[in-house]
Design an enzyme around this catalytic site. Structure first.
Site, mmCIF file in Angstrom:
data_model
loop_
_atom_site.group_PDB
_atom_site.id
_atom_site.type_symbol
_atom_site.label_atom_id
_atom_site.label_comp_id
_atom_site.label_asym_id
_atom_site.label_seq_id
_atom_site.Cartn_x
_atom_site.Cartn_y
_atom_site.Cartn_z
ATOM 1 N N LYS A 11 117.824 40.206 -41.344
ATOM 2 C CA LYS A 11 118.947 39.742 -40.524
ATOM 3 C C LYS A 11 119.951 40.879 -40.254
ATOM 4 O O LYS A 11 119.899 41.935 -40.897
ATOM 5 C CB LYS A 11 119.614 38.552 -41.222
ATOM 6 C CG LYS A 11 118.710 37.304 -41.297
ATOM 7 C CD LYS A 11 119.470 36.110 -41.874
ATOM 8 C CE LYS A 11 118.597 34.863 -41.905
ATOM 9 N NZ LYS A 11 119.349 33.688 -42.437
ATOM 10 N N TYR A 51 116.443 28.531 -34.295
ATOM 11 C CA TYR A 51 117.021 27.635 -35.307
ATOM 12 C C TYR A 51 117.287 26.242 -34.741
ATOM 13 O O TYR A 51 118.212 25.560 -35.182
ATOM 14 C CB TYR A 51 118.309 28.238 -35.860
ATOM 15 C CG TYR A 51 118.099 29.297 -36.933
ATOM 16 C CD1 TYR A 51 117.490 28.978 -38.146
ATOM 17 C CD2 TYR A 51 118.533 30.607 -36.759
ATOM 18 C CE1 TYR A 51 117.316 29.930 -39.144
ATOM 19 C CE2 TYR A 51 118.362 31.576 -37.759
ATOM 20 C CZ TYR A 51 117.756 31.226 -38.942
ATOM 21 O OH TYR A 51 117.576 32.157 -39.943
ATOM 22 N N ASN A 114 122.956 36.268 -45.072
ATOM 23 C CA ASN A 114 122.105 36.224 -46.271
ATOM 24 C C ASN A 114 120.808 37.032 -46.145
ATOM 25 O O ASN A 114 119.795 36.698 -46.756
ATOM 26 C CB ASN A 114 121.858 34.775 -46.716
ATOM 27 C CG ASN A 114 121.159 33.935 -45.672
ATOM 28 O OD1 ASN A 114 120.777 34.436 -44.617
ATOM 29 N ND2 ASN A 114 120.980 32.665 -45.970
ATOM 30 N N HIS A 117 115.358 35.921 -43.384
ATOM 31 C CA HIS A 117 114.804 34.600 -43.070
ATOM 32 C C HIS A 117 113.334 34.599 -43.465
ATOM 33 O O HIS A 117 112.642 35.608 -43.315
ATOM 34 C CB HIS A 117 114.886 34.298 -41.563
ATOM 35 C CG HIS A 117 113.963 33.169 -41.157
ATOM 36 N ND1 HIS A 117 114.311 31.851 -41.312
ATOM 37 C CD2 HIS A 117 112.682 33.180 -40.701
ATOM 38 C CE1 HIS A 117 113.279 31.090 -40.929
ATOM 39 N NE2 HIS A 117 112.284 31.875 -40.554
ATOM 40 N N GLU A 128 107.097 29.724 -35.576
ATOM 41 C CA GLU A 128 107.991 30.886 -35.571
ATOM 42 C C GLU A 128 107.243 32.176 -35.221
ATOM 43 O O GLU A 128 107.778 33.049 -34.541
ATOM 44 C CB GLU A 128 108.664 31.011 -36.936
ATOM 45 C CG GLU A 128 109.638 29.862 -37.190
ATOM 46 C CD GLU A 128 110.241 29.868 -38.588
ATOM 47 O OE1 GLU A 128 109.925 30.777 -39.385
ATOM 48 O OE2 GLU A 128 111.047 28.955 -38.881
HETATM 49 P P1 RTP Z 1 116.509 30.767 -43.197
HETATM 50 O O1 RTP Z 1 116.011 29.614 -42.340
HETATM 51 O O2 RTP Z 1 117.455 31.655 -42.472
HETATM 52 O O3 RTP Z 1 115.374 31.476 -43.856
HETATM 53 O O4 RTP Z 1 117.354 30.158 -44.427
HETATM 54 P P2 RTP Z 1 116.954 28.951 -45.352
HETATM 55 O O5 RTP Z 1 115.635 28.375 -44.969
HETATM 56 O O6 RTP Z 1 117.121 29.417 -46.756
HETATM 57 O O7 RTP Z 1 118.119 27.919 -45.022
HETATM 58 P P3 RTP Z 1 118.208 26.838 -43.832
HETATM 59 O O8 RTP Z 1 118.564 25.533 -44.455
HETATM 60 O O9 RTP Z 1 116.996 26.892 -42.957
HETATM 61 O O10 RTP Z 1 119.476 27.332 -43.014
HETATM 62 C C1 RTP Z 1 119.378 28.376 -42.057
HETATM 63 C C2 RTP Z 1 120.562 29.301 -42.223
HETATM 64 O O11 RTP Z 1 121.753 28.580 -41.893
HETATM 65 C C3 RTP Z 1 122.803 28.988 -42.754
HETATM 66 N N1 RTP Z 1 123.303 27.838 -43.504
HETATM 67 N N2 RTP Z 1 124.568 27.649 -43.723
HETATM 68 N N3 RTP Z 1 127.039 26.586 -44.607
HETATM 69 C C4 RTP Z 1 125.926 25.955 -44.904
HETATM 70 O O12 RTP Z 1 125.901 24.927 -45.561
HETATM 71 C C5 RTP Z 1 124.665 26.522 -44.454
HETATM 72 N N4 RTP Z 1 123.476 26.018 -44.684
HETATM 73 C C6 RTP Z 1 122.612 26.865 -44.082
HETATM 74 C C7 RTP Z 1 122.268 30.016 -43.711
HETATM 75 O O13 RTP Z 1 122.637 31.299 -43.236
HETATM 76 C C8 RTP Z 1 120.769 29.802 -43.649
HETATM 77 O O14 RTP Z 1 120.069 31.003 -43.916
HETATM 78 MG MG MG Z 2 115.202 27.832 -42.977
#
Ligand code: RTP
Ligand code: MG
Length: 141
Positions: A11, A51, A114, A117, A128
Site C-alpha cells: 500500500k 474495495y 496498514n 492487502h 482481485e
Molecule cells: P485488506 O482488505 O486491505 O487486506 O485488509 P483486511 O482484509 O485486513 O481488512 P478489511 O476488513 O478487508 O478492510 C479493508 C481495509 O479497510 C480499512 N478498515 N478500516 N476503521 C475501521 O474499522 C476499518 N476497518 C477496515 C483497513 O485499512 C483495511 O485494511
Molecule cells: Mg480485506
C-alpha cells in the site's frame, strides 16, 4: 494442500517508507513465488471498485482516499496455501493487534495505513487477480 494464487498489494504508506523490497522478501522467504508484479497509481474508480465490498462502510471514503494517495505495488503470489499463508504473514488489520514479526506489526502505522492487502478467500483472490492482471501478465515458474 493445494497450490494457490493470491493478490497482494504493497500500500502507499509502505511504498512511501521505501520498504517494498523488505516486504516482498518476506513472501519469498516464506516460500511464495511472485508470478506477476507492477507499480500503479490507483484512481478513485479503480480503488473504489477494488474495495466494492466495503462501499457502505463508514471507513470507505478514507480507505479510497488512502489507496489513491500514492503508488502501490500489486503482485500475484503463488504457492502452497498461498491465500492463508499471506494473511498470516500480513498480521491483523489493526497493526496494534498484529502478532509480532508480521508485516503489519513491523511496518504499519494504523488501521488505515496498514502496509499491505491480501485476498481473504479463494473467490476474492480470483476476482482481485483478474481486476489487475490479464492472464498473459502472470508467469508461473
Ligand atoms: P485488506 O482488505 O486491505 O487486506 O485488509 P483486511 O482484509 O485486513 O481488512 P478489511 O476488513 O478487508 O478492510 C479493508 C481495509 O479497510 C480499512 N478498515 N478500516 N476503521 C475501521 O474499522 C476499518 N476497518 C477496515 C483497513 O485499512 C483495511 O485494511
Ligand atoms: Mg480485506
Amino acid at each position: 494442500m493445494a497450490v494457490e494464487r493470491t493478490l497482494s498489494i504493497v500500500k502507499p504508506d509502505a511504498v512511501g517508507k521505501n520498504v517494498i523490497g523488505e516486504i516482498l522478501a518476506r513472501f519469498e522467504k516464506a516460500g511464495l513465488q511472485i508470478v506477476a508484479a507492477k507499480m500503479v497509481k490507483l484512481d478513485e474508480e479503480k480503488a473504489g471498485g477494488f474495495y466494492a465490498e466495503h462501499k457502505e462502510r463508514p471507513f470507505f471514503p478514507a480507505l479510497v482516499s488512502f489507496m489513491t494517495s500514492g503508488p502501490v505495488v500489486v503482485q500475484v503470489l503463488e504457492g502452497e496455501n498461498a491465500i492463508a499463508l499471506n494473511r498470516e504473514l500480513m498480521g491483523a488489520t489493526n497493526p496494534q493487534q498484529a502478532a509480532a514479526g508480521t508485516i503489519r506489526a513491523d511496518f504499519a502505522e494504523s488501521i488505515d495505513a496498514n502496509a499491505v492487502h491480501g485476498s481473504d478467500s479463494a473467490a476474492s483472490a480470483e476476482r482481485e487477480i483478474a481486476y489487475f492482471f490479464a492472464a498473459d501478465e502472470i508467469c508461473s515458474r
